[in-house]
Design an enzyme around this catalytic site. Structure first.
Site, PDB file in Angstrom:
ATOM      1  N   ASP A  33     -47.242 -12.945  39.959  1.00 35.75           N
ATOM      2  CA  ASP A  33     -48.606 -13.058  40.473  1.00 35.75           C
ATOM      3  C   ASP A  33     -49.443 -11.979  39.803  1.00 35.75           C
ATOM      4  O   ASP A  33     -49.038 -10.811  39.746  1.00 35.75           O
ATOM      5  CB  ASP A  33     -48.605 -12.884  42.000  1.00 35.75           C
ATOM      6  N   ASN A  80     -49.205 -20.041  51.831  1.00 36.00           N
ATOM      7  CA  ASN A  80     -50.505 -20.226  52.477  1.00 36.00           C
ATOM      8  C   ASN A  80     -50.964 -21.670  52.305  1.00 36.00           C
ATOM      9  O   ASN A  80     -50.878 -22.222  51.198  1.00 36.00           O
ATOM     10  CB  ASN A  80     -51.532 -19.276  51.854  1.00 36.00           C
ATOM     11  N   HIS A 137     -47.607 -23.100  46.406  1.00 33.46           N
ATOM     12  CA  HIS A 137     -46.792 -22.030  45.824  1.00 33.46           C
ATOM     13  C   HIS A 137     -46.233 -21.143  46.926  1.00 33.46           C
ATOM     14  O   HIS A 137     -46.823 -21.035  48.004  1.00 33.46           O
ATOM     15  CB  HIS A 137     -47.620 -21.196  44.848  1.00 33.46           C
ATOM     16  N   HIS A 168     -45.142 -17.241  47.714  1.00 33.51           N
ATOM     17  CA  HIS A 168     -45.223 -15.838  47.293  1.00 33.51           C
ATOM     18  C   HIS A 168     -43.905 -15.150  47.641  1.00 33.51           C
ATOM     19  O   HIS A 168     -43.475 -15.192  48.807  1.00 33.51           O
ATOM     20  CB  HIS A 168     -46.321 -15.100  48.062  1.00 33.51           C
TER      21      HIS A 168
HETATM   22  P1  AMP Z   1     -53.002 -18.047  47.496  1.00 31.03           P
HETATM   23  O1  AMP Z   1     -54.132 -17.151  47.951  1.00 31.03           O
HETATM   24  O2  AMP Z   1     -51.856 -18.099  48.451  1.00 31.03           O
HETATM   25  O3  AMP Z   1     -53.503 -19.417  47.104  1.00 31.03           O
HETATM   26  O4  AMP Z   1     -52.411 -17.352  46.216  1.00 31.03           O
HETATM   27  C1  AMP Z   1     -52.885 -17.584  44.931  1.00 31.03           C
HETATM   28  C2  AMP Z   1     -52.331 -16.465  44.090  1.00 31.03           C
HETATM   29  O5  AMP Z   1     -52.443 -16.848  42.726  1.00 31.03           O
HETATM   30  C3  AMP Z   1     -53.071 -15.143  44.249  1.00 31.03           C
HETATM   31  O6  AMP Z   1     -52.171 -14.154  44.753  1.00 31.03           O
HETATM   32  C4  AMP Z   1     -53.534 -14.822  42.818  1.00 31.03           C
HETATM   33  O7  AMP Z   1     -53.407 -13.457  42.495  1.00 31.03           O
HETATM   34  C5  AMP Z   1     -52.622 -15.690  41.980  1.00 31.03           C
HETATM   35  N1  AMP Z   1     -53.164 -16.101  40.694  1.00 31.03           N
HETATM   36  C6  AMP Z   1     -54.340 -16.710  40.474  1.00 31.03           C
HETATM   37  N2  AMP Z   1     -54.489 -16.943  39.144  1.00 31.03           N
HETATM   38  C7  AMP Z   1     -53.368 -16.480  38.544  1.00 31.03           C
HETATM   39  C8  AMP Z   1     -52.905 -16.424  37.187  1.00 31.03           C
HETATM   40  N3  AMP Z   1     -53.647 -16.916  36.180  1.00 31.03           N
HETATM   41  N4  AMP Z   1     -51.705 -15.866  36.936  1.00 31.03           N
HETATM   42  C9  AMP Z   1     -50.972 -15.358  37.939  1.00 31.03           C
HETATM   43  N5  AMP Z   1     -51.326 -15.385  39.228  1.00 31.03           N
HETATM   44  C10 AMP Z   1     -52.509 -15.930  39.535  1.00 31.03           C
END
Ligand code: AMP
Ligand code: ZN
Length: 139
Positions: free
Chosen positions: A30, A87, A100, A102
């Site tokens: 992430d 989430n 996804h 975490h």
């Molecule tokens: P959520 O808020 O559960 O939808 O988590 C989305 C996650 O994706 C967040 O923790 C972001 O930091 C991560 N994220 C978004 N864009 C990227 C990216 N290009 N590479 C890696 N992580 C990402």
């Protein structure tokens, strides 16, 4: 899905720090690194959230998680535990609408916080039962 950032990462159209890949999942760091080693495990099939999984996809994705979790934990002796979070919906802090998981390694004195508020004193048997009935009649 064309305008999905995680589909683009899976296809290699956007760079990522790949942790693991097989035919079912793609796992990568992430970008936010909430704690060091924070990793996302993503099904290659585009599903928006947990409500779109069928049982086979859920089983296949979750079957991959312990191996990845163990690798992260083994990567640093300072990792003492791990939160696994998923989430679903904006209200639940989902910001990328390709499902996804975490994997958030936990260290002594890290600054990651989750707050479970205990509201047990607001519930009596009838109230638990009413909540239960609403859910179980949907199953
Ligand atoms: P959520 O808020 O559960 O939808 O988590 C989305 C996650 O994706 C967040 O923790 C972001 O930091 C991560 N994220 C978004 N864009 C990227 C990216 N290009 N590479 C890696 N992580 C990402
Ligand atoms: Zn997608």
């Amino acid at each position: 899905m064309d305008d999905c950032i995680f589909c683009k990462i899976i296809k290699g159209e956007i760079p990522s720090y790949k942790v693991y890949e097989d035919e079912v999942v793609y796992a990568f760091l992430d970008i936010s690194q909430t704690t060091p080693g924070h990793t996302l495990v993503v099904p290659k099939k585009h599903v928006k959230d947990i409500f779109e999984y069928d049982a086979d996809l859920a089983a296949a994705v979750f079957a991959r998680i312990p191996k990845i979790a163990r690798a992260i934990k083994a990567s640093d002796p300072a990792i003492e535990g791990m939160n696994i979070l998923n989430n679903n919906g904006e209200v639940a802090y989902q910001s990328v609408f390709h499902s996804h998981f975490h994997l958030i390694p936990r260290y002594q004195d890290d600054d990651f916080r989750i707050q479970f508020v205990n509201k047990q004193e607001q519930y009596d048997d009838a109230k638990y039962q009413a909540v239960l009935d609403k859910i179980t009649k949907q199953l």
